[in-house]
Design an enzyme around this catalytic site. Sequence first.
Site, PDB file in Angstrom:
ATOM      1  N   ARG A  11       0.875  -0.689   0.193  1.00  0.00           N
ATOM      2  CA  ARG A  11      -0.348  -0.431   0.095  1.00  0.00           C
ATOM      3  C   ARG A  11       0.845   1.440  -0.005  1.00  0.00           C
ATOM      4  NH1 ARG A  11      -3.256  -3.564   3.221  1.00  0.00           N
ATOM      5  NH2 ARG A  11      -2.312  -2.870   5.084  1.00  0.00           N
ATOM      6  N   GLU A  48       3.211 -10.373  14.991  1.00  0.00           N
ATOM      7  CA  GLU A  48       2.324 -10.621  16.634  1.00  0.00           C
ATOM      8  C   GLU A  48       2.591 -12.249  16.673  1.00  0.00           C
ATOM      9  OE1 GLU A  48      -2.301 -10.501  17.823  1.00  0.00           O
ATOM     10  OE2 GLU A  48      -1.643 -10.285  15.905  1.00  0.00           O
TER      11      GLU A  48
END
Lengths: 124, 213
Positions: A11, A48
């Site tokens: 992006r 994570e």
Amino acid sequence: MVFLLTGIEARGFIFGPPIALAIGAKFVPLRKPKKLPGEVISEEYTLEYGSDRLEMHVGAVNKGERALVVDDLIATGGTLCAAMNLLERAGAEIVECACLIELPELKGRDRLHGKPLHVLVEYH
Amino acid sequence: MFAAENGLKGDPRLEAISQAIRVVPHFPKKGIMFQDITTLLLDHKAFQDTVDIFVDRYRNMDISVVAGIEARGFMFGPSIALAIGAKFVPLRKPKKLPGTRTKYHAGKVICEEYELEYGTDCLEMQVDAVQPGDRALIVDDLVATGGTLSAAIRLLERMGAQVVECGCVVGLPEVKGQCRLNGKPVYILVEPREIDNCRHDISSEFLNVQCSG
């Protein structure tokens, strides 16, 4: 005066190039592993669960060049931090990081090597 | 159709764009002479010229949407979209776009399969990005077999958009003979270069290994 602008896959590729073109800077894509052909330097960063890598072309950045890092969003700042590491390893002087969106509660701003962060909107 | 044969014959910008693209041999595998557009992005004038040539061609064609194919299509599409007043729609690899996957348009993301050399892959688009009546330009850095572009055309047409043209910076010669894909024209700026014609004013260290023939 900024000489180069890096955008983080994918992006960051949407917003980075139009800015680079408008300010007369070169655009350097920072990519997921194995996408860039030729010689690259690579920086690992934690997710994570597990980790990922960001890559940049050797030779895209010259020592002392002033740089901006652009991405759509900053959350924990892990990706941006990896991007900054790549640029600094190549000898760039990072001027600022710029994102459309910040998630301030995740404090990504604190992981940017003391460099300024410019955002357009915050999401709480 | 190639730009040099359609109004831009002898345009010096095309030669500069061609020279700014680095050729990397045997990437991603042996036998492929990879056309690396990242060196084009380092050359501000050539990069701007690339965008300008597309903008000049499309600004009066009433294009309402520019669709860019992940990820290198994202590097060119948005600049074109901004300049011609069109919206930009990313066409992405599977599971990147948020939304529900559905076969029947009632959800949020549709998927179109296309063939790879071995196996298949999928290109996705958000359903609400495009409306019937939208006039679309599809942008990617390079067209080879046209498999990805064909999938992109099908995605847009499924949502009722009319694909006006596909625009690519580099086009492989196979595309030259049939300048239409699914009946849609393909506009290409330059052909791929062979390894010997390399530019030497970009840091020779950067190009050296690939250029030494």
